[in-house]
Enzyme design. Sequence first.
Site, mmCIF file in Angstrom:
data_model
loop_
_atom_site.group_PDB
_atom_site.id
_atom_site.type_symbol
_atom_site.label_atom_id
_atom_site.label_comp_id
_atom_site.label_asym_id
_atom_site.label_seq_id
_atom_site.Cartn_x
_atom_site.Cartn_y
_atom_site.Cartn_z
ATOM 1 N N LYS A 125 45.755 36.093 70.962
ATOM 2 C CA LYS A 125 46.539 35.661 69.794
ATOM 3 C C LYS A 125 46.382 36.664 68.652
ATOM 4 O O LYS A 125 47.346 37.011 67.966
ATOM 5 C CB LYS A 125 46.091 34.254 69.348
ATOM 6 C CG LYS A 125 46.503 33.172 70.348
ATOM 7 C CD LYS A 125 45.817 31.845 70.113
ATOM 8 C CE LYS A 125 46.156 30.875 71.251
ATOM 9 N NZ LYS A 125 45.447 29.612 71.190
ATOM 10 N N GLN A 141 40.899 26.765 67.613
ATOM 11 C CA GLN A 141 40.959 26.856 69.073
ATOM 12 C C GLN A 141 40.263 25.642 69.703
ATOM 13 O O GLN A 141 39.126 25.329 69.368
ATOM 14 C CB GLN A 141 40.288 28.166 69.534
ATOM 15 C CG GLN A 141 40.417 28.424 71.025
ATOM 16 C CD GLN A 141 41.867 28.623 71.480
ATOM 17 O OE1 GLN A 141 42.650 29.313 70.831
ATOM 18 N NE2 GLN A 141 42.228 28.014 72.596
ATOM 19 N N ASP A 171 50.059 25.179 65.133
ATOM 20 C CA ASP A 171 49.935 24.688 66.510
ATOM 21 C C ASP A 171 50.742 23.404 66.714
ATOM 22 O O ASP A 171 50.974 22.985 67.847
ATOM 23 C CB ASP A 171 48.459 24.398 66.837
ATOM 24 C CG ASP A 171 47.860 25.413 67.795
ATOM 25 O OD1 ASP A 171 48.638 26.141 68.438
ATOM 26 O OD2 ASP A 171 46.626 25.463 67.905
#
Length: 290
Positions: free
Chosen positions: A54, A98, A121
């Site tokens: 990412k 994460q 997200d």
Amino acid sequence: MTARKIDGKAIAASIHEEVRLGAARLREERGIVPGLATVLVGDDPASHSYVKVKRRACEEDGIRSFHHPLPEDTSRETLLRLIRDLGENPEVHGILVQLPLPSHLSEAEVIEAIPPRKDVDGFHPANLGRLGLKGGEALFAPCTPAGVLELLGRIGVGIAGSRAVVLGRSKIVGLPAALLLLRNDATVTLCHSRTKDLPAVTREADILVAAIGRPGAVTADMVKPGAVVIDVGVNRVPDSSRKRGYRLVGDCDFEGVSSVAGALTPVPGGVGPMTIAMLMKNTLAAASRG
Ligand code: NAP
């Protein structure tokens, strides 16, 4: 019939190019450099490599990345304080924590601490909830299902009025994929491990999205001839011919389903690359909103 192979890698590459151009324009016209903060708690090797990918994408797409690696025993208070600080930092437009988190931390609490306008997200209940409300504008949709919809759009699949079946109801993939298809006026059936006579349900689908994490579970007899099949599954199966001892396969029996479907995503190279591309797209959108 041999299904058209949907090239997610190529489609993702064009999205990255669009993000690069958009980020350059934003910097030139408004002096804003999009910024993504990544928060990684602990030493899980898979999580480390996901975050690395990412951050590399950020670098390539003109997005500034702020990385916050934290030790496994990070306290709830420390993590929530960091998220609050990132929420107030004007250079940070997106915050990505994460997952999974170590077991002493509550994922729900941490996700809810992210301001919805920085929730790139798309897992905050405010964003997920709005996806399900007719007319409700979610600020962000979760990246993998958003990638599924983007793939369908870019290959010209008509969603409105189609019968769509989604296998799997996780909050990361299945549920938001079903909500996104519904928002786009498909007639949607959402299946899970308790669904009875799955093949009879899936054979109704013009669009079939498989996200269950079971290698080869979707077989040719479960697919309507000509259907568009999006295989989200990423599963490791042992393969002694590979140096690493395994290969990645999807939830579909690729050969079998190819012989019936009209179009099919491969694994790897289908939905996978779209997830990161959509994260970059969401971060640019967050920065553009200011
Ligand atoms: P998950 O949280 O484990 O959810 C799996 C879902 O599948 C559950 O809803 C489960 O039903 C359902 N299910 C399991 N076995 C089934 C069966 N035999 N028939 C029907 N439904 C069944 O998984 P996830 O996080 O959504 O991930 C799904 C797959 O997508 C995994 O292979 C994962 O690696 C992959 N994935 C790929 C990407 C990408 O970027 N390409 C991103 C995320 C995930 P219940 O709810 O009843 O238990």
